[in-house]
Design a protein around this motif. Structure first.
Motif, mmCIF file in Angstrom:
data_model
loop_
_atom_site.group_PDB
_atom_site.id
_atom_site.type_symbol
_atom_site.label_atom_id
_atom_site.label_comp_id
_atom_site.label_asym_id
_atom_site.label_seq_id
_atom_site.Cartn_x
_atom_site.Cartn_y
_atom_site.Cartn_z
ATOM 1 N N GLN A 66 0.831 -1.207 0.000
ATOM 2 C CA GLN A 66 0.000 0.000 0.000
ATOM 3 C C GLN A 66 0.863 1.255 0.000
ATOM 4 O OE1 GLN A 66 -1.500 1.342 3.732
ATOM 5 N NE2 GLN A 66 -3.460 2.007 2.902
ATOM 6 N N TYR A 67 1.834 1.307 0.917
ATOM 7 C CA TYR A 67 2.637 2.517 1.081
ATOM 8 C C TYR A 67 3.514 2.778 -0.142
ATOM 9 C CZ TYR A 67 5.446 6.098 3.371
ATOM 10 O OH TYR A 67 6.055 7.292 3.688
ATOM 11 N N PHE A 68 4.103 1.722 -0.693
ATOM 12 C CA PHE A 68 4.969 1.885 -1.855
ATOM 13 C C PHE A 68 4.172 2.039 -3.147
ATOM 14 C CE2 PHE A 68 9.040 -0.458 -0.198
ATOM 15 C CZ PHE A 68 9.284 0.595 0.654
ATOM 16 N N PHE A 69 3.430 1.011 -3.501
ATOM 17 C CA PHE A 69 2.926 0.890 -4.865
ATOM 18 C C PHE A 69 1.513 1.437 -5.082
ATOM 19 C CE2 PHE A 69 6.169 -2.379 -4.263
ATOM 20 C CZ PHE A 69 7.020 -2.091 -5.316
ATOM 21 N N GLU A 70 0.665 1.383 -4.060
ATOM 22 C CA GLU A 70 -0.694 1.901 -4.239
ATOM 23 C C GLU A 70 -0.750 3.410 -4.010
ATOM 24 O OE1 GLU A 70 -3.455 -0.326 -1.867
ATOM 25 O OE2 GLU A 70 -2.674 -2.258 -2.589
ATOM 26 N N ARG A 71 -0.145 3.854 -2.907
ATOM 27 C CA ARG A 71 -0.195 5.280 -2.579
ATOM 28 C C ARG A 71 1.040 6.039 -3.049
ATOM 29 N NH1 ARG A 71 -4.333 5.738 1.286
ATOM 30 N NH2 ARG A 71 -4.271 7.959 0.769
ATOM 31 N N LYS A 72 2.093 5.308 -3.359
ATOM 32 C CA LYS A 72 3.374 5.915 -3.782
ATOM 33 C C LYS A 72 3.851 6.960 -2.778
ATOM 34 C CE LYS A 72 2.428 5.067 -8.680
ATOM 35 N NZ LYS A 72 1.116 4.454 -8.427
#
Length: 431
Positions: A220-226
């Motif tokens: 979530q923190y890396f790839f979904e929300r960047k």
């Protein structure tokens, strides 16, 4: 039949777990075990629980998830409660295990516990094999021996970045050969001498324990929300779940490894680009490494009031009444009080908050910093022995801060990091 136990501790994961990888590589059968150490559920000399409710709840969720993940690959988790030097050999005898695999410890109490287990295992002709699983950089790959590690972080970081490397990760096992493992039985909080706590809706994040949740959070923190691409700008925030990674509880329980995070970060950078923020996460992981290596270098000195400094350092006296005003958010300093209430009611606090409340306890209240460190040990869902005591010693001027005592102006900090007073209003208002 080569039968081995893997003794899980603060490495509650399958991915990038060298202990598990080596056990599987060198054994025919594996018995995964976790021991709820009685010593972790006592009151410390400072009057606090060694493990408080928030971390205990998180730990139990981590164990439940680890059991599920192990059963998905043909195994399971045996959870026992007691003294590890009694419980681990007992299981080794029951399964006729020849080896026990576990993570290597560096902190004083943890090392002593491992030594007791090793001694008890030798008596039944069983050996203890340990592996370092907690750092980004492996101790064997550092450009200096442990006893020559620089006492200033910047010097350490520059040398390591130029002269060392980060090892590849270990894959998760696709299958584990285990004898039939009984169904998991976990204690209730009451069985651990703890009371449940209500969930405060103001909490920064609802931390759910386990490797499965850790992987979801990282995704979530890396790839979904960047959100990682702006981490350096937002990391001093204080409200919500996106101002920082919130990886710390998963790192402290070992649901994530620093190398596992680094590996995913590199994938992210290949897709979306590297910048100061993506580097800053590695920078923070290096700080975490540094405190672990410092603990290895200085042993139990980080638990003494003088820390790693000279014996003539000023010794603060204890004042229980003042300490309790700090704990209960009743100091009269609204920024300190808001942060302390967040810690008391949620088991978490931002990095900015931690620095301010520690400075206030040490420099404004002139109290023994170890009481603050011990309270954090009880309260924090992300308590890590090396980072907690290393950071507190740093703030107290008896650790690795080359500038010595570093006093924060808490009102100035509040104006800079909570300029509209939203954080203080959130935590100081009556529920």
């Amino acid at each position: 039949m080569r039968t081995s136990i893997i003794w899980f501790k603060t490495d509650l994961r399958l991915y990038d777990n060298e202990t598990l990888y080596r056990a599987q590589e060198q054994s025919d059968e594996i018995i995964p075990v976790y021991c709820l150490d009685d010593a972790h559920f006592i009151k410390t000399e400072f009057g606090f629980q060694k493990t408080g409710t928030y971390r205990a709840k998180f730990l139990l969720a981590c164990l439940l998830d680890l059991d599920k993940r192990l059963r998905n690959i043909g195994s399971g988790l045996i959870v026992v409660k007691g003294k590890p030097e009694e419980e681990i050999p007992k299981i080794a005898k029951a399964y006729n295990a020849q080896r026990v695999y576990a993570k290597k410890e560096v902190a004083y109490e943890e090392k002593k516990a491992a030594e007791k287990v090793e001694k008890a295992l030798w008596e039944i002709k069983c050996s203890l094999e340990v592996y370092s699983t907690s750092t980004l950089y492996h101790a064997q790959d550092l450009p200096f021996p442990i006893n020559e590690i620089p006492d200033i972080f910047t010097n350490f970081r520059k040398q390591v970045e130029s002269d060392s490397f980060i090892r590849p990760v270990f894959p998760s096992p696709a299958h584990l050969d285990s004898p039939p493992i009984p169904d998991l039985v976990l204690p209730l909080l009451g069985d651990l001498g703890l009371e449940d706590a209500k969930v405060d809706k103001r909490q920064a994040m609802d931390f759910k324990g386990g490797e499965s949740e850790a992987v979801l959070r990282m995704q979530q923190y890396f790839f979904e929300r960047k959100a990682i691409s702006s981490y350096k700008q937002t990391r001093n925030g204080m409200i919500g779940d996106l101002y920082s990674t919130k990886f710390s509880p998963y790192l402290s329980a070992g649901c994530l490894s620093p190398r596992g995070i680094y590996h995913q970060l590199k994938i992210y950078e290949e897709q979306y680009g590297a910048n100061d923020s993506t580097y800053w996460l590695v920078f923070e992981l290096m700080w975490r490494d540094y405190f672990r290596f410092m603990m290895k270098k200085y042993h139990n000195r980080f638990f003494q009031q003088n820390g790693i400094k000279s014996k003539d350092h000023h010794i603060a006296s204890h004042n229980q009444e003042l300490l309790e005003t700090w704990i209960n958010g009743k100091t009269g300093d609204d920024f300190v009080d808001a942060n302390m209430l967040e810690l008391k009611l949620s088991g978490y606090m931002s990095n900015r908050g931690r620095q301010n409340v520690a400075s206030y306890l040490v420099h404004d209240l002139n109290l023994d910093w170890r009481y603050g460190a011990a309270y954090f040990e009880q309260q924090l869902v992300d308590y890590d022995v090396c980072s907690n005591w290393g950071n507190w010693a740093y703030q107290a001027g008896v650790g690795n801060d080359p500038r010595g005592k570093r006093k924060f102006n808490t009102q100035k900090q509040a104006e800079e990091y909570d300029s509209e007073g939203k954080y203080r209003k959130l935590w100081l208002k009556k529920r």
